[in-house]
Design a protein around this motif. Structure first.
Motif, PDB file in Angstrom:
ATOM      1  N   ILE A   1      71.771  39.608  33.146  1.00 23.67           N
ATOM      2  CA  ILE A   1      73.076  38.957  33.345  1.00 23.67           C
ATOM      3  C   ILE A   1      74.298  40.066  33.079  1.00 23.67           C
ATOM      4  CG2 ILE A   1      74.939  37.560  32.077  1.00 23.67           C
ATOM      5  CD1 ILE A   1      72.480  35.450  31.920  1.00 23.67           C
ATOM      6  N   PHE A   2      73.898  40.862  31.774  1.00 27.83           N
ATOM      7  CA  PHE A   2      74.915  42.017  31.636  1.00 27.83           C
ATOM      8  C   PHE A   2      75.084  43.054  32.817  1.00 27.83           C
ATOM      9  CE2 PHE A   2      74.704  40.792  26.932  1.00 27.83           C
ATOM     10  CZ  PHE A   2      75.981  40.197  26.983  1.00 27.83           C
ATOM     11  N   GLU A   3      73.715  43.419  33.098  1.00 23.20           N
ATOM     12  CA  GLU A   3      73.939  44.247  34.248  1.00 23.20           C
ATOM     13  C   GLU A   3      74.323  43.878  35.502  1.00 23.20           C
ATOM     14  OE1 GLU A   3      69.802  46.032  34.445  1.00 23.20           O
ATOM     15  OE2 GLU A   3      69.689  46.524  32.348  1.00 23.20           O
ATOM     16  N   GLY A   4      73.986  42.569  35.911  1.00 24.58           N
ATOM     17  CA  GLY A   4      74.473  41.928  37.238  1.00 24.58           C
ATOM     18  C   GLY A   4      76.091  41.843  36.888  1.00 24.58           C
ATOM     19  N   LEU A   5      76.607  41.755  35.949  1.00 20.81           N
ATOM     20  CA  LEU A   5      78.058  41.852  36.009  1.00 20.81           C
ATOM     21  C   LEU A   5      78.791  43.355  35.782  1.00 20.81           C
ATOM     22  CD1 LEU A   5      78.415  39.032  33.027  1.00 20.81           C
ATOM     23  CD2 LEU A   5      79.028  38.934  35.260  1.00 20.81           C
ATOM     24  N   GLY A   6      77.901  44.437  35.831  1.00 20.12           N
ATOM     25  CA  GLY A   6      78.291  45.663  36.095  1.00 20.12           C
ATOM     26  C   GLY A   6      78.446  46.660  34.751  1.00 20.12           C
ATOM     27  N   PHE A   7      77.739  46.030  33.847  1.00 20.54           N
ATOM     28  CA  PHE A   7      77.400  47.126  32.800  1.00 20.54           C
ATOM     29  C   PHE A   7      76.366  47.686  32.851  1.00 20.54           C
ATOM     30  CE2 PHE A   7      79.861  43.060  31.036  1.00 20.54           C
ATOM     31  CZ  PHE A   7      80.809  43.602  30.457  1.00 20.54           C
ATOM     32  N   SER A   8      76.554  48.942  32.119  1.00 20.17           N
ATOM     33  CA  SER A   8      75.200  49.852  32.355  1.00 20.17           C
ATOM     34  C   SER A   8      74.220  49.380  31.409  1.00 20.17           C
ATOM     35  CB  SER A   8      75.645  51.213  31.923  1.00 20.17           C
ATOM     36  OG  SER A   8      75.820  51.234  30.502  1.00 20.17           O
ATOM     37  N   ALA A   9      72.924  50.004  31.664  1.00 16.72           N
ATOM     38  CA  ALA A   9      71.831  49.572  31.215  1.00 16.72           C
ATOM     39  C   ALA A   9      71.875  49.521  29.584  1.00 16.72           C
ATOM     40  CB  ALA A   9      70.500  50.065  31.480  1.00 16.72           C
TER      41      ALA A   9
END
Length: 393
Positions: A238-246
């Motif tokens: 979810i966080f990565e899909g929102l554009g945050f880095s790993a």
């Protein structure tokens, strides 16, 4: 036996119980897939089947705690947990792996919170509210302790030998502790041999009020569980899909555990100033608040931080109110069966919600997926608000 000793011993078994069953795949699933070449569907499908079995036996397990005492039931659960982990340590074929989780299904129901709360209440009696709060503080450390420990063991001795270590922990630590600190009697024997607790400010609910309140609180737990189990299973994607880095996604996810523990410490320090139903409103209400801030803030970093902290706090308090609200509404008598009845739909949804939410994420993306979660969070809060208004304790 001093109550602090009972809580500490049960706390140790909760850390081991959660860490070696519910949280095990969080650390070991990638190693299992790399070693055996099995699909995620197999690896996590077996775990979902275990949760379904937990739900199926939930009422029977709760009734057994009332009839035979938590000591016997949790000791049996430790034996099942040891056996399930032992089977997984020999899992060279898919059917052996699945069999291991099918054994761990009933084990989880017999050793985790849903068994520990009524077992502790049989010992703590009128001190149950505080005792449950302290116990959840231990349980909140399970992932923090066992994710790095499991990862290290898997790298050093392999995932199958890690499960062998798990089996020994259940057999050599959890089983003796359950036999040592829990009372020998069942609910009726304890009630006959001890001085009755003082009468509550409000009489326990009976008849139609009891059924209505049980249905309402079961609905609160079920709707809330849809959101928690779904997001927890997919938090990094979810966080990565929102554009945050790993790296940022991992950092944000790591904040959930400490905030969960912090909320439980807050309840221990100030819980006696807060009414039980008010605590329920706070616990349930923090989840839609977290999602609303995340969405309203445009899913940027500061909103993600607020979401992670509030989400963890809500999760931490939900474990407490699942144990203490039934005590407030329905009393000690038959408490095990009450917990088993209330958590049955929750366990079913824990098993299927992550899979369904994965489909939602694929179809509409993480932003709209979180808005779906917000809908269920608001529905859970609405039912909790109605329950608190109708039965203010």
């Amino acid at each position: 036996m001093p109550l602090w000793r009972v809580i500490t011993a049960l706390g140790i078994t909760q850390i081991i119980g959660w860490g070696t069953t519910y949280y095990a795949l969080g650390a070991l699933s990638l190693d299992i897939a790399a070693d055996r070449g099995w699909s995620k569907l197999l690896i996590f499908g077996a775990f979902s089947a275990a949760l379904l079995i937990s739900g199926i036996i939930s009422r029977a397990a709760g009734r057994a705690i009332d009839d035979f005492g938590g000591r016997r039931v949790m000791a049996i659960g430790s034996c099942f947990a040891a056996l399930g982990c032992l089977i997984l340590s020999f899992a060279t074929e898919p059917w052996i792996y699945v069999l291991g989780w099918l054994v761990l299904g009933p084990a989880m129901r017999l050793v985790l919170y849903d068994a520990a709360f009524p077992s502790l209440a049989q010992v703590a009696r009128q001190k149950s509210r505080r005792a449950i709060s302290y116990l959840t503080l231990f349980g909140g450390l399970a992932s923090t302790v066992f994710w790095p420990v499991s990862h290290y063991l898997s790298q050093e001795i392999g995932w199958r030998n890690t499960f062998l270590v798990y089996a020994l922990l259940h057999l050599l630590i959890c089983l003796p502790l359950h036999l040592w600190v829990l009372g020998r009697g069942n609910e009726r024997e304890i009630a006959a041999e001890t001085t009755p607790p003082p009468l509550p400010a409000h009489p326990i609910l009976t008849g139609n009020d009891r059924r209505t309140a049980m249905i309402a609180f079961a609905l609160v737990l079920a709707l809330n569980s849809i959101v928690f189990s779904s997001i927890s299973a997919h938090v990094l994607p979810i966080f990565e899909g929102l554009g945050f880095s790993a790296a940022t996604a991992v950092t944000l996810a790591a904040l959930v555990g400490p905030s969960q523990v912090a909320s439980r410490i807050g309840d221990i320090l100030a819980g006696h100033y807060v009414k039980t139903m008010t605590l329920g409103l706070i616990a349930v209400g923090l989840l839609p608040l977290a999602l609303a801030l995340f969405a309203g803030g445009g899913f940027v970093l500061w909103a993600a931080l607020a979401f992670a902290l509030l989400y963890g706090m809500s999760n931490g308090l939900m474990s407490i109110i699942k144990g203490i609200i039934p005590l407030s509404l329905f009393g000690h008598q038959g408490y095990g069966l009450v917990i088993g009845t209330l958590t049955m739909p929750q366990l079913f949804l824990n098993a299927i919600a992550p899979t369904l939410f994965a489909i939602v994420l694929d179809q509409v993306g993480p932003k709209n997926g979180l808005l779906v979660g917000l809908f269920f969070g608001l529905a859970s809060f609405a039912v909790m608000a109605w329950l608190a208004r109708r039965y203010p304790r």
